[in-house]
Design a protein around this motif. Sequence first.
Motif, PDB file in Angstrom:
ATOM      1  N   SER A 164       4.945 -46.452 104.199  1.00  0.00           N
ATOM      2  CA  SER A 164       4.385 -45.516 103.333  1.00  0.00           C
ATOM      3  C   SER A 164       3.797 -44.220 104.303  1.00  0.00           C
ATOM      4  O   SER A 164       3.573 -43.038 103.726  1.00  0.00           O
ATOM      5  N   ARG A 187       5.593 -41.222 106.834  1.00  0.00           N
ATOM      6  CA  ARG A 187       6.807 -40.703 107.399  1.00  0.00           C
ATOM      7  C   ARG A 187       7.123 -41.172 108.785  1.00  0.00           C
ATOM      8  O   ARG A 187       6.151 -41.564 109.597  1.00  0.00           O
ATOM      9  N   ARG A 232       8.902 -48.974 100.039  1.00  0.00           N
ATOM     10  CA  ARG A 232       8.852 -47.918  99.428  1.00  0.00           C
ATOM     11  C   ARG A 232       9.186 -48.257  98.033  1.00  0.00           C
ATOM     12  O   ARG A 232      10.417 -48.120  97.557  1.00  0.00           O
ATOM     13  N   TRP A 260       5.998 -45.653  94.741  1.00  0.00           N
ATOM     14  CA  TRP A 260       5.596 -44.839  96.157  1.00  0.00           C
ATOM     15  C   TRP A 260       6.063 -43.313  95.807  1.00  0.00           C
ATOM     16  O   TRP A 260       6.933 -42.930  95.172  1.00  0.00           O
ATOM     17  N   GLN A 261       5.018 -42.624  96.308  1.00  0.00           N
ATOM     18  CA  GLN A 261       5.196 -40.981  96.102  1.00  0.00           C
ATOM     19  C   GLN A 261       4.996 -40.560  97.403  1.00  0.00           C
ATOM     20  O   GLN A 261       4.150 -40.879  98.238  1.00  0.00           O
ATOM     21  N   GLU A 262       5.820 -39.786  97.835  1.00  0.00           N
ATOM     22  CA  GLU A 262       6.148 -38.837  99.142  1.00  0.00           C
ATOM     23  C   GLU A 262       4.819 -37.811  99.060  1.00  0.00           C
ATOM     24  O   GLU A 262       4.435 -37.287  98.465  1.00  0.00           O
ATOM     25  N   LYS A 263       4.242 -37.925 100.356  1.00  0.00           N
ATOM     26  CA  LYS A 263       3.193 -37.041 100.716  1.00  0.00           C
ATOM     27  C   LYS A 263       3.527 -35.624 100.784  1.00  0.00           C
ATOM     28  O   LYS A 263       4.289 -35.249 101.202  1.00  0.00           O
TER      29      LYS A 263
END
Length: 971
Positions: free
Chosen positions: A165, A167, A961, A965-968
């Motif tokens: 979660s 990067r 992922r 999951w959502q990218e920050k």
Amino acid sequence: MHLRLLLEEAGNRETHKALGFPSALQFINNTFRIVNIKNSYNTLLSAVSSSSTARDKSSKEFLHALSGIMDTLDAFNSAIQRRSPAGLTLRHVIERRAFSFCEDTNLAGNNPEAGSAQESSNPSLSAFLSTLVPTLIFAIVFVTLFLLLRRKLKRNYEPRTFLGSLRPQERTPSLPNGLFNWFGTFSKVPDSFVLNHQSLDGFLLLRYLKVASAMCLVGCCITWPVLFPINISGKGGQKELDLLSFGNVVDKNRYYAHVFIAWIYLGFVFYMVARESIYYVNLRQAYLLSPLYANRMSSRTVLFTSVPKDYLDEGILRRMFGRHLKNLWIANDCEEIEELVEERDKVAMKLETAETKLIKLANANRMKATKKGGQTDGPLDTAAEADGESGSVAAKWVPTKKRPTHRLKPIIGKKVDTINWCRSELERLIPKIDAVQATHRAGNGNFIPSVFVEFHHQSEAQSAFQSLSHHHALHMAPRFIGVNPDEVIWKNLKINWASRVVRNILTTSFVVLLIVFWSIPVGFVGILSNINSLIDLAPWLGWLNDIPTVIFGLIQGLLPSILLAVLMALLPIILRLMAKLAGEPSLSAVELRTQNSYFGFQVVQVFLITTLTSAASASVTSILCKPADAPNLLATNLPKASNFYISYFVLQGLTISSGLLLGIVGLILFRLLGKILDTTPRKMYRRWSTLSVLGWGTIFPVYTNLTVIAITYSIIAPLVLGFATIGLYLIYLAYRYNLLFVFNSSIDTKGLVYPRALQQTTTGAYLAIVCLIGLFGIKQAPGPIILMVVFLVFIILFHMSLNSALDPLLKFLPKSLEAEEESLLASEESSSAPNSMEKGNGFAAVHSTDSSPAKDLGPAPHKKPNFITKFLRPDLYTDYHTLRRLVPRGFADISYDPVVERDAYYHPSISSQTPLLWVPRDVGGVSMQECMHSGKVIPMTDEGAGFDEKGKLVWDQETARPPIWQEKIYY
């Protein structure tokens, strides 16, 4: 005669029975535990020891028991931070007998034997050792457990090294896996690693703890060589640890040593505050002007609150800000759509839970049938079979009556099939929400008095932020810049200027009253711990004696402990609630307001009240005997109160640091509650991927108060500084490990908690000066008083000048550096080489990535200075050009999808998308059919989750992922 009555009462079984004590020792123990005035009876104990009455065998037994109990109380004294008003009746009984005994034995000062006995009785060293030994054992056990568990439980003790979660650039390289071989690697990691890979606030927390421990260490070097010899030879008749304090000095001429040492050390404290303030200003400017932050949308967006109704018009606002304006969002009243979105999400999660329950039940029944050797249908062969009648596949293993159901109303409501009901509700809600969202995006909602204005460049946003926006007072103000959309408190945006003023007055008044009168609820808890004396005081409560003994014991023993724990846990919640009710528009602003109020509580309740009551209670018996000597007695006993804080620093340093490392509560909750409550893949993933976060508003004040205590006692009892140094540094090491490997930050104050903590630290210097002036006044030393008053005036003027100079730099960014930064970036881009972010591994690679941008920055702006030069010239050697080399570069690609940019500062209910449901995949094909049928209403997938060979629900932790999951987004 009166002593005999006291002894008889201690041995009187009827007294014990009436008060609920089974024995004399229990009576004495509870009396002193509840009232907590043991120090005030040291004099009485000493006098009795020297009296002829002590020759009696029973009296000697009584004295021996009393001494033992007082030593035991000393061992727990560090845990007693309040003076409970419980047991007032017992207090009055004892004080009356002590007063009468003073008259009989001439305790007020005419008995030299009593005086010598008083001097010989001093439990300070035994109290310290009684605190140190169990606390040290506790810390050793916790640290040992941490060293053993760290190797096996990576998720709990090194999650930042591998969690998907995060990067890649946010992760921390792993440490060696041995018991002790990681110490060296850990010690080589600079604190700036936290700045580059986590948050500015976390980095500054470490810096504050390190600076605080350094101030205490320097204080030891300044005060100990001079004040220890002065105090030890002061001929005040003190013993053990009290020998090292101000109270042992009798000669008034010696007080000049305390005056000049106070000038030196407290002046050093203010210099450190000024130096660190300059450091923060330069670091803040370097951080906010760096490409990592300057290109973010939040750095270019200004929030205007209390906007007049006439100005809630896009055309007027665009004319006001001209061509510099890029986008604007006029806040809407979203109560209706917010309720719809909450209902949709609630029904969606209910559907996901029901689908998961059905799939788990079908899979379990299928496995049971397989084990029994029965005939079972295999997995679905075609999508056509899955597209059959809804629930037909699950019906092979789950009868209709076993499907998930619920009642529409509790108890009396109609029972319905949960899956079918949720699908029908979502069919109704989703189109309705989409239509309302489109209406709001078109600008047809009901506007509220707040506007987000985005500019093309950071400099243009700063100009708007620093300008007066409206010709009427309190209109289009206060203004905020750098507000992250995730931190906005949307319901506070509808507050107008008049309501904001009233709210601020009311909430501030409430917090002040809460701080002042917090002892009342704590006192009530103390009264519950001694219901017997309460019954004696209020006979109408006698019916409590009739309840069963077990229940009575729980009320008197367990209930007070629970209530006190609940009270202390509620306090930060109450203070944050008051900050929100005051109208603060963002979570970071709430944390900053909470920091101020919680620090006030810490200083008043944890420090001042404890100190004053300790000094007063230690003198109460002698004051009752001779009230005219009250000032001298308080002056003698105020330094003795420092013994409590010596134990307090030992307790805090060892227990907080070891507790932070082990994280026993988080470990239990993660392991135990996860097995009980995590019934869906979504819940399992959230628990796995969610890291512990710190509430800056309640973290900083605790350690700021510790520093204030150390500085306040620095001249009165210099020994405190030594233990403060050790305690604060141990806490620093524990937070250092956790910020590198465990904790995450969810609220970004841009480091503003740090200058506030520095300003609050000066409270310790002011309190030290005021205490010295008071003590000199009691001792009638006019020379030292005059010198300290002069110093106080000088410090106040210096502090006011410092704040006047630095306040604008804490709020705004200077235009001079904006232009210079652009010039520097242009020259760096033309000479920079390709970044080698992906090369190498471990800490060495991370260090190279941090330093590779510094290589592109060219040579350092200054020659490497020596320690003294660097310390004395922060304006030169920690200036903007130097500190910009610490700021991360190439950390993330700051770019935004057009949809993200369009919806950034809309209310979350306007931009909220229909959630994707996530269920486990089963061999029997139930999940395939359920995804196909539910997917016609709401998106649903069974990828990345399933069952192991034992039928246990699992998800793919390797990639970390999952579909949800959502990218920050770096707003």
